[in-house]
Design an enzyme around this catalytic site. Structure first.
Site, short mmCIF file in Angstrom:
data_model
loop_
_atom_site.label_atom_id
_atom_site.label_comp_id
_atom_site.label_asym_id
_atom_site.label_seq_id
_atom_site.Cartn_x
_atom_site.Cartn_y
_atom_site.Cartn_z
CD GLU A 1 35.22 38.14 39.20
OE1 GLU A 1 35.47 37.57 40.50
OE2 GLU A 1 34.66 39.00 38.96
CD GLU B 1 39.27 39.45 42.40
OE1 GLU B 1 38.05 39.38 42.76
OE2 GLU B 1 39.25 39.84 41.08
#
Length: 471
Positions: free
Chosen positions: A171, A362
């Site tokens: 991320e 995810e």
């Protein structure tokens, strides 16, 4: 019904700092996670405290064989995990790696291959060595590029025959929202300027491109990707002003994908920097380095949000990015809005923009699961709510595939219960496997299969066809 490709990589995901525990075992150094006992929003401590569940995690470090065996029983094709940087370089700036740390991951990857499971490895997943944060101010300092490249080179040379799929930073765009956890930046947030923050982001982008080049040189058959926090933004109203707010919000996230996939800074960010007095310092070689683009785009997806030009609109308490709550959507126990169709939307947006394979690494539902006994006296969790959440999202993945989007695979988050990154709680559970450990540190650490364990096993075994069967 054969919507998912035959080589689709089904699996699950964890992060070293949230599952391994053993935080000082075999020469490991401290990471930024070890001084965040209350997660992203909580205050940092000067040294590790017993409140921090991540110090022991779920003891994956000692129980990985049992856990990999359970993943194999579900039929995993791929297992996403990360390497703890401070297991390999305890301080981060050493010239020689820690052999005991390297040997652990040898054993872990060997165990995966024993069951035909491909490792998908994140090189840096929110666990910058604490020494680099305290003595270099993390990624605000250009020297971290050198340390990261050295670290990545050691990994590539050691595991080139064991790992095919790599991600550079977890991320990466979250550095704008969680600079200490994501970027090891020790400057207090109230003192951190946009100039310093975007300069740190530049250092990460250069480092990511540099190790992408290195990976292609050392491992010609490997695939290396970036990893983005995706949180699509919708206009709160049909107002054109709200749509411009959406565009500007999306730009801050697309920026990181654009540099990784296109190899250069986009015009909209150059305008933003100019209008906000930000001057990114480029080293002479940076522009050329950034041209080393990734093989695929991976991302997390949990929720969407809205944007509004109105000063009256209140930002919600969702994922790292925040955003205005969508009045049309329900939310989880932790206030994360549930939007399965947003996953189809973001898959199409990324595909249309980059024309590179996508990997959902995810996605999942955090919930306060309750351990019960079934009719056979076996301990389990009746997590029908999780099954419904995942099924609805996977149906939208199938829709995106029918739209023509090329998707490599899907690794649901926290395939075994782990400590939450955002809140450092264990009661916020995501897994198909219940771990008997509680926020007060009690529990046996025994593993129990939830109802979703058998559901996901059927999904993988049928290559997604069971998602469309009427029960």
């Amino acid at each position: 019904m054969g919507i998912f490709p035959e080589n689709f990589l089904w699996g699950g995901a964890v992060a070293a700092n949230q599952c391994e525990g053993a935080y000082l075992t075999d020469g490991k150094g401290l990471s930024v996670q070890d001084v965040l006992p209350h997660g992203i929003r909580g205050s940092r401590t000067k040294e590790p405290t017993k409140e921090n569940m991540k110090l022991e995690g779920i003891d994956f470090y000692h129980r990985y064989k049992e856990d990999i065996r359970l993943f194999a029983q579900m039929g995993f094709k791929v297992f996403r995990t990360s390497i703890a940087w401070s297991r390999i370089f305890p301080k981060g700036d050493e010239t020689e790696p820690n052999e005991a740390g390297l040997a652990f991951y040898d054993r872990l990857f060997d165990e995966c291959h024993k069951y035909g499971i491909e490792p998908l490895v994140t090189i840096s997943h929110y666990e910058t060595p604490l020494y680099l944060a305290e003595h270099y101010n993390g990624w605000a300092n250009r020297e971290l590029i050198t340390f990261y490249e050295r670290y990545a080179r050691v990994l590539f040379e050691r595991y080139k025959d064991k790992v095919t799929y790599w991600l550079t930073f977890n991320e990466i765009n979250s550095i704008l929202h969680a600079p200490f956890m994501s970027g090891g930046i020790a400057t207090p947030e109230e003192e951190l300027t946009e100039q310093a923050l975007y300069q740190a982001a530049h250092h990460e982008l250069v480092a990511s491109a540099l190790v992408t080049k290195l990976a292609h040189e050392l491992m010609p058959n490997a695939k290396i990707g970036c990893m983005l926090l995706s949180m699509p933004t919708y206009p709160l109203t049909p107002s054109p002003d709200d749509m411009i707010q959406v565009m500007e919000a999306e730009h801050k996230n697309y920026f990181f994908g654009d540099v990784h996939a296109r190899g250069r800074y986009p015009g909209y960010m150059k305008r933003y920097f100019q209008e906000h007095g930000i001057e990114i310092q480029f080293a002479p070689e940076d522009e050329e380095i950034l041209k080393n683009t990734v093989d695929f785009i991976s991302f997390s997806y949990y929720m969407s949000c809205c944007a509004s030009a109105s000063a009256d609109s209140k930002v919600g308490n969702g994922n790292l990015i925040g955003g205005v709550p969508n009045p049309t959507l329900p939310a989880s126990e932790w206030g994360w809005q549930i939007d399965p169709k947003g996953l189809r939307y973001v898959l199409n947006m990324f595909w249309d923009r980059y024309q590179k394979p996508l990997f959902i690494v995810e996605n999942g539902l955090g919930a306060a699961d309750v351990l019960i006994e079934d009719e056979n006296g076996e301990k389990t969790v009746a997590d029908d709510y999780r099954i419904e959440y995942l099924r609805e999202h996977l149906v939208q993945v199938a829709e995106a595939i029918q739209d023509g989007v090329e998707i490599m695979g899907y690794t649901s988050w926290g395939c075994i219960d782990v400590v939450s990154a955002s809140t450092a709680e264990l009661k916020k559970r995501y897994g198909y496997i219940y771990v008997d450990r509680n926020d007060d540190g009690s529990g046996t650490l025994e593993r129990y299969k939830k109802k979703s364990f058998y559901w996901y096993k059927d999904v993988i075994e049928s290559n997604g066809r069971s998602l469309f069967e009427v029960k």
